[in-house]
Motif scaffolding. Structure first.
Motif, mmCIF file in Angstrom:
data_model
loop_
_atom_site.group_PDB
_atom_site.id
_atom_site.type_symbol
_atom_site.label_atom_id
_atom_site.label_comp_id
_atom_site.label_asym_id
_atom_site.label_seq_id
_atom_site.Cartn_x
_atom_site.Cartn_y
_atom_site.Cartn_z
ATOM 1 N N GLU A 81 0.842 -1.320 -0.032
ATOM 2 C CA GLU A 81 0.015 -0.073 0.041
ATOM 3 C C GLU A 81 0.920 1.393 0.063
ATOM 4 O O GLU A 81 0.665 2.177 -0.822
ATOM 5 N N GLU A 82 1.895 1.194 0.913
ATOM 6 C CA GLU A 82 2.771 2.437 0.988
ATOM 7 C C GLU A 82 3.576 2.388 -0.186
ATOM 8 O O GLU A 82 3.725 3.923 -0.754
ATOM 9 N N MET A 83 4.093 1.681 -0.694
ATOM 10 C CA MET A 83 4.763 1.590 -1.951
ATOM 11 C C MET A 83 4.099 2.053 -3.234
ATOM 12 O O MET A 83 4.458 2.728 -4.010
ATOM 13 N N LEU A 84 2.936 1.521 -3.243
ATOM 14 C CA LEU A 84 1.989 1.852 -4.515
ATOM 15 C C LEU A 84 1.629 3.458 -4.450
ATOM 16 O O LEU A 84 1.676 4.033 -5.427
ATOM 17 N N ASP A 85 1.331 3.837 -3.230
ATOM 18 C CA ASP A 85 1.097 5.338 -2.839
ATOM 19 C C ASP A 85 2.244 6.249 -3.220
ATOM 20 O O ASP A 85 1.844 7.281 -3.850
ATOM 21 N N ARG A 86 3.359 5.760 -2.860
ATOM 22 C CA ARG A 86 4.632 6.546 -2.920
ATOM 23 C C ARG A 86 4.842 6.662 -4.611
ATOM 24 O O ARG A 86 5.269 7.616 -5.072
ATOM 25 N N LEU A 87 4.567 5.496 -5.474
ATOM 26 C CA LEU A 87 4.847 5.563 -6.645
ATOM 27 C C LEU A 87 3.639 6.427 -7.283
ATOM 28 O O LEU A 87 4.059 7.670 -8.425
ATOM 29 N N ALA A 88 2.733 6.414 -7.007
ATOM 30 C CA ALA A 88 1.698 7.325 -7.516
ATOM 31 C C ALA A 88 1.987 8.794 -7.029
ATOM 32 O O ALA A 88 1.966 9.643 -8.126
ATOM 33 N N ARG A 122 -3.988 3.221 -10.083
ATOM 34 C CA ARG A 122 -3.377 4.797 -10.282
ATOM 35 C C ARG A 122 -2.132 4.664 -10.535
ATOM 36 O O ARG A 122 -1.549 5.888 -11.183
ATOM 37 N N VAL A 123 -1.168 3.505 -10.831
ATOM 38 C CA VAL A 123 0.084 3.928 -11.169
ATOM 39 C C VAL A 123 0.099 3.390 -12.787
ATOM 40 O O VAL A 123 1.228 3.319 -13.361
ATOM 41 N N MET A 124 -0.917 2.847 -13.454
ATOM 42 C CA MET A 124 -0.784 2.291 -14.521
ATOM 43 C C MET A 124 -1.092 3.300 -15.702
ATOM 44 O O MET A 124 -1.811 4.201 -15.561
ATOM 45 N N ALA A 125 -0.143 3.293 -16.801
ATOM 46 C CA ALA A 125 -0.518 3.973 -17.835
ATOM 47 C C ALA A 125 -1.617 3.590 -18.606
ATOM 48 O O ALA A 125 -2.190 2.450 -18.416
ATOM 49 N N PRO A 126 -2.517 4.495 -19.317
ATOM 50 C CA PRO A 126 -3.614 3.982 -19.939
ATOM 51 C C PRO A 126 -3.118 3.109 -21.156
ATOM 52 O O PRO A 126 -2.222 3.191 -21.874
ATOM 53 N N GLY A 127 -3.965 2.036 -20.988
ATOM 54 C CA GLY A 127 -3.638 0.901 -22.005
ATOM 55 C C GLY A 127 -2.398 0.061 -21.620
ATOM 56 O O GLY A 127 -2.173 -0.907 -22.434
ATOM 57 N N GLY A 128 -2.047 0.344 -20.303
ATOM 58 C CA GLY A 128 -0.916 -0.857 -19.807
ATOM 59 C C GLY A 128 -1.262 -2.077 -19.477
ATOM 60 O O GLY A 128 -2.726 -2.263 -19.402
#
Length: 158
Positions: A81-88, A122-128
């Motif tokens: 959770e924390e790592m994905l939020d950080r990336l976002a 939240r961290v995926m590119a559109p179409g990824g």
């Protein structure tokens, strides 16, 4: 099916799926995210098939084979959770993500994947593309390569 046969089937599906996905994102900008470094086999394969992409990796601990240690700047250690939020928050956008978190207890693993899905979105590119051993929610499921049974490995488009 024995656990050994099941593992071999899973690893073959994982490899075939990643190879397929790498071809699918050839014209899509963005980095690659490997969620669940483990011993580093998948990360090592991603480095081989996508040598020109930055590959970010996350896991709770760094315990992979010494030849598979990612560069310090690309390894995120901690809770997902924390790592994905950080990336976002950094504005990271991934053309390809591989989801390989889990403890081996299906109900718990499915619940964790569902809980993390909005953060992954939240961290995926559109179409990824997402390649996953667990069902994810909120993404369009797409057929992967014909060599993989539909329920063995899952493929999603962001």
């Amino acid at each position: 099916m024995s656990r050994l046969d099941s593992m071999l089937r899973r690893l073959s599906a994982q490899r075939d799926g990643l190879n397929w996905a790498a071809g699918q994102i050839a014209d899509l900008p963005g980095d690659v995210l490997d969620m669940g470094l483990g011993n580093g086999r998948t990360y090592d394969h991603l480095r081989e098939i996508l040598p020109d992409r930055r590959i970010r990796v996350m896991d709770r601990v760094l315990q992979c084979h010494p030849s598979c240690v990612p560069p310090e700047a690309d390894f995120l250690m901690g809770e997902a959770e924390e790592m994905l939020d950080r990336l976002a928050d950094e504005g990271a956008r991934f053309a390809l993500a591989h989801y390989d978190f889990g403890q081996g207890i299906k109900a718990d693993d499915v619940a964790e994947a569902a809980r993390l899905s909005p953060r992954i979105a939240r961290v995926m590119a559109p179409g990824g593309l997402l390649v996953s051993g667990q069902p994810l929610t909120g993404f369009e499921q797409v057929p992967g390569p014909e060599t993989i049974a539909r329920d063995r490995y899952l493929f999603y488009r962001a």
